[in-house]
Design a protein around this motif. Structure first.
Motif, PDB file in Angstrom:
ATOM      1  N   ASN A  58       0.822  -1.215   0.000  1.00  0.00           N
ATOM      2  CA  ASN A  58       0.000   0.000   0.000  1.00  0.00           C
ATOM      3  C   ASN A  58       0.854   1.263   0.000  1.00  0.00           C
ATOM      4  N   MET A  59       1.938   1.248   0.789  1.00  0.00           N
ATOM      5  CA  MET A  59       2.838   2.411   0.783  1.00  0.00           C
ATOM      6  C   MET A  59       3.546   2.534  -0.557  1.00  0.00           C
ATOM      7  N   ALA A  60       3.988   1.398  -1.103  1.00  0.00           N
ATOM      8  CA  ALA A  60       4.657   1.417  -2.410  1.00  0.00           C
ATOM      9  C   ALA A  60       3.725   1.974  -3.486  1.00  0.00           C
ATOM     10  N   HIS A  61       2.454   1.610  -3.400  1.00  0.00           N
ATOM     11  CA  HIS A  61       1.465   2.122  -4.353  1.00  0.00           C
ATOM     12  C   HIS A  61       1.323   3.634  -4.210  1.00  0.00           C
ATOM     13  N   GLU A  62       1.226   4.124  -2.965  1.00  0.00           N
ATOM     14  CA  GLU A  62       1.101   5.572  -2.717  1.00  0.00           C
ATOM     15  C   GLU A  62       2.340   6.323  -3.197  1.00  0.00           C
ATOM     16  N   LEU A  63       3.485   5.643  -3.130  1.00  0.00           N
ATOM     17  CA  LEU A  63       4.750   6.263  -3.558  1.00  0.00           C
ATOM     18  C   LEU A  63       4.975   6.128  -5.062  1.00  0.00           C
TER      19      LEU A  63
END
Length: 200
Positions: A58-63
């Motif tokens: 999820n963080m990788a997606h947001e980044l």
């Protein structure tokens, strides 16, 4: 198969498992294979590994990381890459929050900033302004930073024009009305000139 799904149900949070598969288009077999790999090589139990992986993705997606790359989708060191993603995500969030705070401050300045001797209204332009005021006033203004950033309330400082850098009174404006007026240590002001200024 039914048996495989029952095994998943027994070992994992099924909602999390299904959400990960659906959102990131990962087959059940691929998830299970990666969980085995993480357990064998990184000693993270599979249920915990699934939660860490979900958080990382999820963080990788947001980044805006390219999760079509297998090395990013299935990191060799899940906890390490998770920690790196947390650092990068928090830095991005701080940058976004600072930008939102500045935008809100500009709108508040247009709405509330004015001068009428012997006082003027100062609008905090960044979170540090509120922290500094809270330190000078010995109050809990720090807890208002997120609400001010999001525009759900407004904090302003009343200063004397003759000493613009000296903290005097802090006010909260809520629903376009003066909600709180406090001097140092959260005391109520006793200043007739200030009362006239605030009523103007």
């Amino acid at each position: 198969t039914y048996e495989k799904f029952k095994g998943i149900q027994k070992e994992f949070d099924v909602g999390r498992f299904l959400a990960l598969s659906t959102k990131y288009h990962i087959s059940f077999d691929s998830i299970l294979h990666y969980m085995d790999s993480v357990y064998d090589h990184q000693c993270i139990v599979r249920r915990e590994a699934l939660n860490v992986w979900w958080d990382y993705l999820n963080m990788a997606h947001e980044l805006s990381m390219d999760l079509s790359q297998k090395s990013l989708l299935y990191p060799r060191s899940l906890k390490k890459e998770h920690d790196v993603a947390v650092f990068a995500y928090n830095a991005m969030k701080r940058s976004i929050d600072a930008h939102r705070f500045v935008e809100t401050a500009q709108a508040n300045k247009a709405r509330y900033a004015y001068t009428r001797e012997p006082f003027f209204v100062k609008i905090p332009e960044c979170p540090e302004d509120i922290i500094e005021e809270a330190t000078k006033q010995h109050n809990c203004l720090r807890s208002y930073i997120e609400c001010v950033r999001d525009g759900s309330t407004t904090v302003a400082f009343i200063r004397r024009t003759e000493s613009p850098d000296d903290s005097y009174v802090s006010v909260e404006i809520y629903d376009n009305k003066l909600y709180q007026v406090k001097t140092a240590f959260n005391n109520n002001p006793d200043d007739k000139e200030l009362t006239k200024f605030l009523q103007y």
